[in-house]
Design a protein around this motif. Structure first.
Motif, PDB file in Angstrom:
ATOM      1  N   PHE A   1       0.829  -1.210   0.000  1.00  0.00           N
ATOM      2  CA  PHE A   1       0.000   0.000   0.000  1.00  0.00           C
ATOM      3  C   PHE A   1       0.859   1.254   0.000  1.00  0.00           C
ATOM      4  CE2 PHE A   1      -1.855   3.489   2.363  1.00  0.00           C
ATOM      5  CZ  PHE A   1      -2.900   3.803   1.507  1.00  0.00           C
ATOM      6  N   LEU A   2       1.884   1.267   0.828  1.00  0.00           N
ATOM      7  CA  LEU A   2       2.745   2.451   0.894  1.00  0.00           C
ATOM      8  C   LEU A   2       3.455   2.695  -0.438  1.00  0.00           C
ATOM      9  CD1 LEU A   2       4.219   2.027   4.479  1.00  0.00           C
ATOM     10  CD2 LEU A   2       2.550   3.733   3.707  1.00  0.00           C
ATOM     11  N   GLN A   3       3.882   1.633  -1.093  1.00  0.00           N
ATOM     12  CA  GLN A   3       4.530   1.780  -2.399  1.00  0.00           C
ATOM     13  C   GLN A   3       3.550   2.325  -3.428  1.00  0.00           C
ATOM     14  OE1 GLN A   3       5.960  -2.257  -2.681  1.00  0.00           O
ATOM     15  NE2 GLN A   3       7.990  -1.713  -1.910  1.00  0.00           N
ATOM     16  N   VAL A   4       2.335   1.808  -3.430  1.00  0.00           N
ATOM     17  CA  VAL A   4       1.311   2.293  -4.362  1.00  0.00           C
ATOM     18  C   VAL A   4       0.959   3.744  -4.050  1.00  0.00           C
ATOM     19  CG1 VAL A   4      -1.111   2.015  -5.061  1.00  0.00           C
ATOM     20  CG2 VAL A   4       0.386   0.007  -4.891  1.00  0.00           C
ATOM     21  N   ALA A   5       0.796   4.071  -2.778  1.00  0.00           N
ATOM     22  CA  ALA A   5       0.449   5.442  -2.387  1.00  0.00           C
ATOM     23  C   ALA A   5       1.549   6.419  -2.816  1.00  0.00           C
ATOM     24  CB  ALA A   5       0.220   5.516  -0.882  1.00  0.00           C
ATOM     25  N   ARG A   6       2.812   6.026  -2.641  1.00  0.00           N
ATOM     26  CA  ARG A   6       3.923   6.880  -3.071  1.00  0.00           C
ATOM     27  C   ARG A   6       3.894   7.075  -4.582  1.00  0.00           C
ATOM     28  NH1 ARG A   6       8.203   5.526  -5.388  1.00  0.00           N
ATOM     29  NH2 ARG A   6       8.172   3.380  -4.656  1.00  0.00           N
ATOM     30  N   GLN A   7       3.638   6.018  -5.322  1.00  0.00           N
ATOM     31  CA  GLN A   7       3.571   6.122  -6.784  1.00  0.00           C
ATOM     32  C   GLN A   7       2.440   7.055  -7.214  1.00  0.00           C
ATOM     33  OE1 GLN A   7       3.193   2.004  -7.858  1.00  0.00           O
ATOM     34  NE2 GLN A   7       5.403   1.649  -7.840  1.00  0.00           N
ATOM     35  N   VAL A   8       1.297   6.950  -6.554  1.00  0.00           N
ATOM     36  CA  VAL A   8       0.172   7.835  -6.862  1.00  0.00           C
ATOM     37  C   VAL A   8       0.583   9.282  -6.636  1.00  0.00           C
ATOM     38  CG1 VAL A   8      -2.135   8.563  -6.085  1.00  0.00           C
ATOM     39  CG2 VAL A   8      -1.658   6.131  -6.475  1.00  0.00           C
ATOM     40  N   GLN A   9       1.236   9.557  -5.506  1.00  0.00           N
ATOM     41  CA  GLN A   9       1.672  10.919  -5.199  1.00  0.00           C
ATOM     42  C   GLN A   9       2.664  11.433  -6.237  1.00  0.00           C
ATOM     43  OE1 GLN A   9      -0.760  11.978  -3.112  1.00  0.00           O
ATOM     44  NE2 GLN A   9       0.801  13.116  -2.007  1.00  0.00           N
ATOM     45  N   GLU A  10       3.608  10.591  -6.615  1.00  0.00           N
ATOM     46  CA  GLU A  10       4.613  11.014  -7.617  1.00  0.00           C
ATOM     47  C   GLU A  10       3.955  11.317  -8.959  1.00  0.00           C
ATOM     48  OE1 GLU A  10       7.361   7.747  -7.488  1.00  0.00           O
ATOM     49  OE2 GLU A  10       8.402   8.558  -5.727  1.00  0.00           O
ATOM     50  N   ILE A  11       3.013  10.485  -9.370  1.00  0.00           N
ATOM     51  CA  ILE A  11       2.306  10.704 -10.624  1.00  0.00           C
ATOM     52  C   ILE A  11       1.512  11.998 -10.568  1.00  0.00           C
ATOM     53  CG2 ILE A  11       0.404   9.826 -12.064  1.00  0.00           C
ATOM     54  CD1 ILE A  11       1.532   6.967 -11.380  1.00  0.00           C
ATOM     55  N   GLN A  12       0.855  12.233  -9.445  1.00  0.00           N
ATOM     56  CA  GLN A  12       0.038  13.447  -9.315  1.00  0.00           C
ATOM     57  C   GLN A  12       0.903  14.701  -9.224  1.00  0.00           C
ATOM     58  OE1 GLN A  12      -3.271  13.521  -9.885  1.00  0.00           O
ATOM     59  NE2 GLN A  12      -2.820  11.394 -10.402  1.00  0.00           N
ATOM     60  N   ALA A  13       2.054  14.592  -8.588  1.00  0.00           N
ATOM     61  CA  ALA A  13       2.980  15.733  -8.556  1.00  0.00           C
ATOM     62  C   ALA A  13       3.468  16.050  -9.955  1.00  0.00           C
ATOM     63  CB  ALA A  13       4.159  15.423  -7.634  1.00  0.00           C
ATOM     64  N   ALA A  14       3.775  15.021 -10.730  1.00  0.00           N
ATOM     65  CA  ALA A  14       4.212  15.233 -12.117  1.00  0.00           C
ATOM     66  C   ALA A  14       3.096  15.850 -12.951  1.00  0.00           C
ATOM     67  CB  ALA A  14       4.679  13.910 -12.729  1.00  0.00           C
ATOM     68  N   ARG A  15       1.868  15.404 -12.714  1.00  0.00           N
ATOM     69  CA  ARG A  15       0.716  15.962 -13.428  1.00  0.00           C
ATOM     70  C   ARG A  15       0.591  17.449 -13.149  1.00  0.00           C
ATOM     71  NH1 ARG A  15      -4.182  17.513 -11.846  1.00  0.00           N
ATOM     72  NH2 ARG A  15      -3.943  16.562  -9.788  1.00  0.00           N
ATOM     73  N   LEU A  16       0.678  17.824 -11.891  1.00  0.00           N
ATOM     74  CA  LEU A  16       0.556  19.240 -11.523  1.00  0.00           C
ATOM     75  C   LEU A  16       1.693  20.065 -12.092  1.00  0.00           C
ATOM     76  CD1 LEU A  16      -0.636  18.972  -7.823  1.00  0.00           C
ATOM     77  CD2 LEU A  16      -1.993  19.633  -9.817  1.00  0.00           C
ATOM     78  N   ALA A  17       2.887  19.512 -12.084  1.00  0.00           N
ATOM     79  CA  ALA A  17       4.043  20.235 -12.613  1.00  0.00           C
ATOM     80  C   ALA A  17       3.933  20.450 -14.125  1.00  0.00           C
ATOM     81  CB  ALA A  17       5.327  19.478 -12.277  1.00  0.00           C
ATOM     82  N   ALA A  18       3.268  19.519 -14.802  1.00  0.00           N
ATOM     83  CA  ALA A  18       3.149  19.591 -16.261  1.00  0.00           C
ATOM     84  C   ALA A  18       2.034  20.525 -16.719  1.00  0.00           C
ATOM     85  CB  ALA A  18       2.922  18.198 -16.839  1.00  0.00           C
ATOM     86  N   GLU A  19       1.099  20.825 -15.836  1.00  0.00           N
ATOM     87  CA  GLU A  19      -0.051  21.667 -16.218  1.00  0.00           C
ATOM     88  C   GLU A  19       0.305  23.131 -16.266  1.00  0.00           C
ATOM     89  OE1 GLU A  19      -3.237  20.660 -13.538  1.00  0.00           O
ATOM     90  OE2 GLU A  19      -3.647  18.802 -14.588  1.00  0.00           O
TER      91      GLU A  19
END
Length: 151
Positions: A133-151
Motif C-alpha cells: 500500500f505504501l509503495q502504491v500510495a507513493r507512486q500515486v503521489q509522484e504521478i500526481q505531482a508530475a501531473r501538476l508540474a506539467a499543467e
C-alpha cells in the motif's frame, strides 16, 4: 462497511497522515533552527550520503543559486560541510556533520523506533500488505505531482 466506505476512510486517513507529516516537519525544522527547504536538503544529505550541489539542486528542484543559499545556511548552522571528493578533487560534496548526526538521533530516530514498535503488532502477511500500500500510495503521489508540474 462497504468497500467504498473503506476507501473513503483510507483517503481521509491519508489526508490526516499527510498533515501529521507536515506538522512533524515544521516542528523538526523549528527544533533545528532551519526552514523547511533546509530540512529537506539535510534529509537528503543524511539519507543518501555526501552529494554534490548539482545533485542536491536536482533532488530539491531548486536553481543552483538557491541550492547554494540552502547549503550556505546549513553550513552556518553547523549541519553540513563542503568537502572535496577523494575520487575527483575538483568536485565538492556536501556532507553531514556530527551535529547533523546528533540532530538525526534526537529528532528522527525516535520516530523510527516508535514506528517499529507500532508495526510489531502486525504479522508478516499484514506487513507485506502495508508495504505494498505504501509503495502504491507513493507512486500515486509522484504521478500526481508530475501531473501538476506539467499543467
Amino acid at each position: 462497511m462497504s468497500k467504498e466506505v473503506f476507501i473513503e476512510s483510507v483517503a481521509q486517513q491519508l489526508r490526516s497522515l499527510q498533515q501529521s507529516f507536515d506538522a512533524f516537519d515544521e516542528a523538526a525544522a523549528a527544533r533545528l533552527g532551519v526552514n523547511r527547504t533546509d530540512l529537506r536538503c539535510l534529509d537528503l544529505v543524511l539519507g543518501k550520503g555526501p552529494l554534490s550541489a548539482g545533485e542536491l539542486s536536482t533532488a530539491l528542484k531548486l536553481s543552483p543559486a538557491a541550492t547554494t543559499t540552502v547549503i550556505d545556511r546549513l553550513e552556518r548552522a553547523g549541519l553540513v560541510a563542503r568537502t572535496r571528493d577523494a575520487a575527483n578533487r575538483r568536485r565538492v560534496l556536501v556532507t553531514a556533520t556530527e551535529a547533523a548526526g546528533a540532530a538525526e538521533a534526537e529528532v528522527y530516530l525516535p520516530v523510527g523506533a516508535a514506528a517499529a514498535e507500532a508495526l510489531s503488532r502486525y504479522d508478516e502477511e499484514q506487513l507485506a500488505t502495508i508495504l505494498d500500500f505504501l509503495q502504491v500510495a507513493r507512486q500515486v503521489q509522484e504521478i500526481q505531482a508530475a501531473r501538476l508540474a506539467a499543467e
